[in-house]
Design a protein around this motif. Structure first.
Motif, short mmCIF file in Angstrom:
data_model
loop_
_atom_site.label_atom_id
_atom_site.label_comp_id
_atom_site.label_asym_id
_atom_site.label_seq_id
_atom_site.Cartn_x
_atom_site.Cartn_y
_atom_site.Cartn_z
N GLN A 1 0.79 -1.23 0.00
CA GLN A 1 0.00 0.00 0.00
C GLN A 1 0.83 1.28 0.00
O GLN A 1 0.27 2.38 -0.05
CB GLN A 1 -0.92 0.01 1.23
CG GLN A 1 -1.88 -1.16 1.31
CD GLN A 1 -2.94 -1.13 0.22
OE1 GLN A 1 -3.73 -0.20 0.15
NE2 GLN A 1 -2.94 -2.13 -0.65
N ILE A 2 2.14 1.16 0.07
CA ILE A 2 3.01 2.33 0.14
C ILE A 2 3.84 2.41 -1.13
O ILE A 2 4.43 1.42 -1.56
CB ILE A 2 3.93 2.26 1.37
CG1 ILE A 2 3.10 2.25 2.65
CG2 ILE A 2 4.90 3.44 1.39
CD1 ILE A 2 3.91 2.03 3.91
N ALA A 3 3.87 3.60 -1.73
CA ALA A 3 4.66 3.84 -2.94
C ALA A 3 5.61 5.00 -2.68
O ALA A 3 5.20 6.04 -2.17
CB ALA A 3 3.74 4.15 -4.11
N ASP A 4 6.87 4.83 -3.04
CA ASP A 4 7.88 5.86 -2.79
C ASP A 4 8.04 6.83 -3.96
O ASP A 4 8.59 7.91 -3.79
CB ASP A 4 9.24 5.21 -2.50
CG ASP A 4 9.23 4.44 -1.19
OD1 ASP A 4 8.52 4.88 -0.27
OD2 ASP A 4 9.91 3.41 -1.10
N GLY A 5 7.56 6.47 -5.14
CA GLY A 5 7.73 7.31 -6.31
C GLY A 5 6.41 7.66 -6.96
O GLY A 5 5.35 7.62 -6.33
N PRO A 6 6.43 7.98 -8.26
CA PRO A 6 5.20 8.36 -8.96
C PRO A 6 4.21 7.21 -9.02
O PRO A 6 4.57 6.03 -8.93
CB PRO A 6 5.71 8.71 -10.37
CG PRO A 6 7.17 8.98 -10.22
CD PRO A 6 7.63 8.10 -9.11
N VAL A 7 2.93 7.57 -9.17
CA VAL A 7 1.87 6.57 -9.30
C VAL A 7 1.00 6.93 -10.50
O VAL A 7 0.89 8.10 -10.88
CB VAL A 7 0.99 6.49 -8.03
CG1 VAL A 7 1.81 6.08 -6.83
CG2 VAL A 7 0.28 7.81 -7.76
N ARG A 8 0.41 5.90 -11.11
CA ARG A 8 -0.58 6.09 -12.16
C ARG A 8 -1.95 5.78 -11.57
O ARG A 8 -2.09 4.85 -10.78
CB ARG A 8 -0.29 5.18 -13.35
CG ARG A 8 0.97 5.56 -14.10
CD ARG A 8 1.29 4.59 -15.21
NE ARG A 8 2.62 4.86 -15.75
CZ ARG A 8 3.38 3.98 -16.39
NH1 ARG A 8 2.93 2.73 -16.56
NH2 ARG A 8 4.56 4.33 -16.85
N TYR A 9 -2.94 6.56 -11.98
CA TYR A 9 -4.26 6.36 -11.39
C TYR A 9 -5.36 6.62 -12.40
O TYR A 9 -5.16 7.31 -13.42
CB TYR A 9 -4.45 7.27 -10.17
CG TYR A 9 -4.50 8.75 -10.48
CD1 TYR A 9 -5.73 9.38 -10.73
CD2 TYR A 9 -3.35 9.52 -10.54
CE1 TYR A 9 -5.80 10.74 -11.00
CE2 TYR A 9 -3.40 10.88 -10.81
CZ TYR A 9 -4.63 11.48 -11.05
OH TYR A 9 -4.70 12.83 -11.34
N VAL A 10 -6.52 6.06 -12.10
CA VAL A 10 -7.74 6.33 -12.87
C VAL A 10 -8.83 6.75 -11.89
O VAL A 10 -8.86 6.29 -10.74
CB VAL A 10 -8.20 5.09 -13.68
CG1 VAL A 10 -7.22 4.80 -14.80
CG2 VAL A 10 -8.37 3.88 -12.78
N ALA A 11 -9.69 7.64 -12.31
CA ALA A 11 -10.79 8.12 -11.46
C ALA A 11 -11.98 7.19 -11.56
O ALA A 11 -12.31 6.68 -12.64
CB ALA A 11 -11.19 9.54 -11.87
#
Length: 312
Positions: A209-219
């Motif tokens: 559940q933890i990300a240290d860098g960029p993330v991609r997402y959709v609404a």
């Protein structure tokens, strides 16, 4: 502190502030009907300066009439709006009104707010002079209206992790600083995780559940509202769902469906990014909402996405 560095109203899952009143009975005693009438009157006082909006959720609890502690409780979760330089924004639970009548001898009215639009510093520790100027006087007017209705000033709740309530709104803590530099980032993500987990069975199949860098997402959307965001780390190390707090319970109900889908994806061997692509392609169940068109968007960090989800 948020990476955006830009102050904007944040919506919380637990109250930013609370106030209570204990008016005296005009008749010989308080009746159960006084609870409903008082709750309605409080909502109207919030609506007069344009803060509360129709809709929301209401609940009633009544104890047994033969109980010496005979009690009725009415609670209303109120949708409402606040102002920012860019426009007017809405949250499905901006306020909560609760009125209790005990044994015919005591009436207690309570008001909670789940917004920091009334504060000189937002709940991430950033000064917000424009937001404060647009909203604080309207909230103070609502408190004055409720106090006039109930015959006296409120008892302000204790200082909490977000703010310091006062009888006229909130204390200005700019000189001394807030209790936490980033209370929203410290506590709200945990509160939201607990609300989401309460809708789900325990599982060992969650992605990290933890990300240290960029993330991609959709609404995730329903009708014209965004309910939340399904995301995956660009380095393929984590994935999850972030609820949009302003959407209210629907955001968490939809989130339970998406977390379930992510667990199924992990059990089938998909990596986080593959699970995100699968979420875009796969038809969602009705309770999950729908994925907005346009494909994944990239955010510089998970914190930046959480910031977006806590705003409008």
């Amino acid at each position: 502190m948020s990476e955006s560095g830009k102050a904007a109203d944040m919506i919380t899952s637990s109250p930013v502030g609370e106030w209570s009143w204990e008016p005296r009975a005009k008749d010989a005693e308080f009746r159960h009907g006084h609870a409903a009438q008082t709750a309605t009157d409080l909502w109207r006082r919030l609506a007069e300066p344009g803060l509360a909006r129709p809709g929301g959720k209401a609940g009633v609890r009544v104890s047994h009439r033969n109980d010496p502690r005979d009690r009725v409780v009415i609670r209303i979760d109120c949708p409402g709006t606040w102002l920012e330089p860019g426009g007017t924004y809405r949250a499905e639970k901006l306020f909560a009104v609760q009125v209790e009548v005990w044994g015919g001898t005591l009436l207690v009215a309570m008001l909670e707010t789940y917004s920091d639009a009334w504060l000189t510093m937002d709940t991430r520790g950033r000064e917000q002079p424009e937001v404060y100027a647009l909203n604080a006087s309207r909230f103070a007017a609502a408190l004055d209206g409720i106090s006039a209705l109930l015959g006296g000033p409120p008892e302000a709740g204790e200082e909490n992790r977000y703010a310091a309530p006062s009888t006229t709104g909130f204390r200005d803590v700019r000189a001394e600083g807030p209790a936490y530099d980033d209370a929203w980032g410290t506590f709200e993500t945990l509160d939201r995780a607990r609300l989401l987990d309460s809708r789900l069975p325990r599982s060992e199949d969650d992605y990290e559940q933890i990300a240290d860098g960029p993330v991609r997402y959709v609404a995730v959307r329903r009708d014209d509202r965004t309910l939340g965001f399904v995301w995956a780390a660009v380095d393929d190390s984590a994935a999850g769902y972030v609820p949009r707090t302003a959407a209210g319970d629907e955001a968490f109900d939809a989130g339970a469906a998406w977390v379930t889908a992510l667990r199924e994806a992990r059990r089938s061997g998909l990596t986080p990014l593959a699970a995100l692509r699968d979420a875009v392609r796969r038809p969602a169940p009705p309770e999950a909402g729908v994925i907005a068109e346009g494909g994944p968007v990239e955010a510089p960090s998970l914190d930046a996405l959480e910031e977006l989800s806590g705003r409008y």
